[in-house]
Design a protein around this motif. Structure first.
Motif, PDB file in Angstrom:
ATOM      1  N   ASP A 151       0.801  -1.227   0.000  1.00 53.02           N
ATOM      2  CA  ASP A 151       0.000   0.000   0.000  1.00 53.02           C
ATOM      3  C   ASP A 151       0.830   1.272   0.000  1.00 53.02           C
ATOM      4  OD1 ASP A 151      -2.514  -1.323   0.062  1.00 53.02           O
ATOM      5  OD2 ASP A 151      -2.242  -1.724   2.204  1.00 53.02           O
ATOM      6  N   ASN A 276      -6.708   5.331  13.097  1.00 53.31           N
ATOM      7  CA  ASN A 276      -6.029   5.436  11.804  1.00 53.31           C
ATOM      8  C   ASN A 276      -5.467   6.851  11.617  1.00 53.31           C
ATOM      9  OD1 ASN A 276      -6.692   2.787  11.040  1.00 53.31           O
ATOM     10  ND2 ASN A 276      -8.733   3.446  10.413  1.00 53.31           N
ATOM     11  N   GLN A 296       2.957   5.453   3.367  1.00 50.44           N
ATOM     12  CA  GLN A 296       1.669   4.820   3.611  1.00 50.44           C
ATOM     13  C   GLN A 296       0.992   5.601   4.714  1.00 50.44           C
ATOM     14  OE1 GLN A 296       1.662   0.588   4.244  1.00 50.44           O
ATOM     15  NE2 GLN A 296      -0.483   0.535   4.860  1.00 50.44           N
ATOM     16  N   TRP A 299      -2.843   4.440   8.934  1.00 47.01           N
ATOM     17  CA  TRP A 299      -2.830   3.118   9.534  1.00 47.01           C
ATOM     18  C   TRP A 299      -2.792   3.250  11.064  1.00 47.01           C
ATOM     19  CZ3 TRP A 299       1.693   3.183  12.227  1.00 47.01           C
ATOM     20  CH2 TRP A 299       2.750   3.940  11.698  1.00 47.01           C
ATOM     21  N   TYR A 315       3.076  -1.919  14.315  1.00 47.22           N
ATOM     22  CA  TYR A 315       2.077  -1.593  13.293  1.00 47.22           C
ATOM     23  C   TYR A 315       2.246  -2.505  12.091  1.00 47.22           C
ATOM     24  CZ  TYR A 315       6.271   1.258  12.385  1.00 47.22           C
ATOM     25  OH  TYR A 315       7.577   1.696  12.226  1.00 47.22           O
ATOM     26  N   GLU A 316       1.283  -2.459  11.195  1.00 47.85           N
ATOM     27  CA  GLU A 316       1.324  -3.245   9.963  1.00 47.85           C
ATOM     28  C   GLU A 316       1.463  -2.354   8.736  1.00 47.85           C
ATOM     29  OE1 GLU A 316      -1.963  -5.936   9.883  1.00 47.85           O
ATOM     30  OE2 GLU A 316      -1.098  -7.261  11.419  1.00 47.85           O
ATOM     31  N   ALA A 317       2.023  -1.164   8.917  1.00 47.78           N
ATOM     32  CA  ALA A 317       2.370  -0.349   7.748  1.00 47.78           C
ATOM     33  C   ALA A 317       3.487  -1.062   7.006  1.00 47.78           C
ATOM     34  CB  ALA A 317       2.823   1.039   8.194  1.00 47.78           C
TER      35      ALA A 317
END
Length: 380
Positions: A151, A276, A296, A299, A315-317
């Motif tokens: 992303d 977010n 990105q 998030w 985090y999942e960035a």
């Protein structure tokens, strides 16, 4: 439910979200950079360093292939500017200096000079990536730390705050014509850059580092000569294997933050988890070959683990090599504040199950204090 609402009422104000961010307007500055500051960054320069003293007036310029010229330099010459000092600091040493800089809220202000364009909505650019295929034709994605589809979005750094994010080149031997590796960083003070600790050339006695803000296709969008070599770098004197402490500050020879502004910092608060709010920016090699910045946005932070005053912000960035040192940040009143510097990713498995798979940034009060130490010791 009532107890949760009461606790959140006492939490610090979170950064703005996407709905508020979209209402921010790009603004062109009507002022010009003061001449005394412009002289710091105008024109292109060539750095020449030697291991032994010699008379630069003896350098010979030799014609080469028509209108091309070459400079004949002695052996042991390098074309970068080496650094001076580096080291690891105790938490107490950093804390004493931080008290002089941190405000009552325990944060450090961001700065946008009046002559710098404000462009929260940066233009989107093309990634210019090369697709790799196996012998059987199957496409290979050379990414690490990417969750599902990638992303990250390539952008053009045309104004503040995106021009504060830059690429860092690192030499573990300044005599080499090419850097040994690269990473990301962000202007965080008048002449200070924040990056990950593992980006720095620890253990080298003849190192060099260069920071190029708003790096895009080989040069800065701020001007072809806009960059600075690093004179000094410091991090914490802790177990360097703990990612919560994986942060460092760099002192620039040229105070680029005075000219172009810089980010602020805030101590991450766990009450903000799940919102977010956040952006991760940097120069991963898997996106545009690291030649254009990517980001990105929007998030959530999933968790944070403490190690003293430092925090591992999880985090999942998406990230991959080259993202290291890039800022994880949010916007307060339209200005950027870093809560962490990107460190890396980890996956925890048990048998054939993945228990945890996250990327991690180094932040917390330790980040605020380290940046405060740098601003206190490295004024413009």
């Amino acid at each position: 439910m009532e107890e949760r609402t009461s606790a959140n009422a006492l939490a610090p104000e979170p950064p703005i979200g996407p709905d508020e961010f979209v209402r921010l307007e790009n603004e062109r500055s009507a002022e010009r950079m003061p001449e005394e500051l412009a002289t710091h960054v105008e024109g292109r320069t060539l750095s020449i360093t030697t291991r032994e003293k010699f008379d630069f007036r003896s350098v010979e310029a030799v014609p080469y292939d028509g209108d091309r010229w070459q400079l004949k330099l002695p052996e042991g010459t390098g074309l970068v500017m080496p650094g001076r000092t580096s080291g690891r600091l105790s938490v107490d040493e950093v804390g004493r200096a931080a008290k002089r800089e941190l405000d009552d809220a325990g944060e450090l202000a961001a700065s946008r000079p009046a002559w710098v364009d404000y462009e929260p909505h940066a233009k989107v650019a093309a990634a210019r990536t090369t697709v790799l295929r196996r012998l059987n034709g199957q496409i290979i994605e050379p990414h690490y730390g990417v969750f599902g589809a990638d992303d990250r979005q390539v952008y053009y750094p045309g104004g503040y705050p995106w021009t504060c994010v830059g690429k860092i080149y690192v030499w573990d031997d300044w005599g080499s014509p090419y850097p040994a590796w690269s990473g990301s960083g962000v202007l965080i003070g008048d002449r200070t850059v924040l990056t990950a600790g593992h980006v720095c050339p620890w253990g080298s006695g003849n190192w060099a580092m260069q920071f190029v803000p708003a790096y895009y296709d080989g040069v800065s969008t701020l001007g072809r000569g806009v960059s600075s070599y690093v004179s000094d770098y410091y991090g914490y004197d802790t177990d360097e294997k703990v990612s919560a402490w994986d942060m460092a500050v760099l002192r620039l020879y040229t105070p680029l933050g005075v000219n172009y502004g810089y980010f602020g910092t805030k101590d991450y608060n766990s009450a903000w988890e799940g919102g977010n709010y956040w952006t991760l920016a940097g120069y991963p090699g898997a996106v545009a070959g690291g030649n254009r910045p990517s980001r990105q946005m929007w998030w959530p932070v999933l968790d944070d683990d403490g190690s003293g005053s430092a925090e591992e912000v999880e985090y999942e960035a998406d990230s991959s090599p080259g993202n290291s040192g890039g800022p994880a940040f949010g916007f307060w009143s339209g200005l950027p504040y870093a809560i962490a510097t990107h460190s890396g990713g980890s996956k925890t498995t048990f048998l054939w199950w993945t228990i945890e798979d996250t990327n991690v940034g180094a932040g917390g009060g330790a980040l605020n204090s380290l940046v405060a130490w740098a601003r206190s010791n490295w004024p413009a």
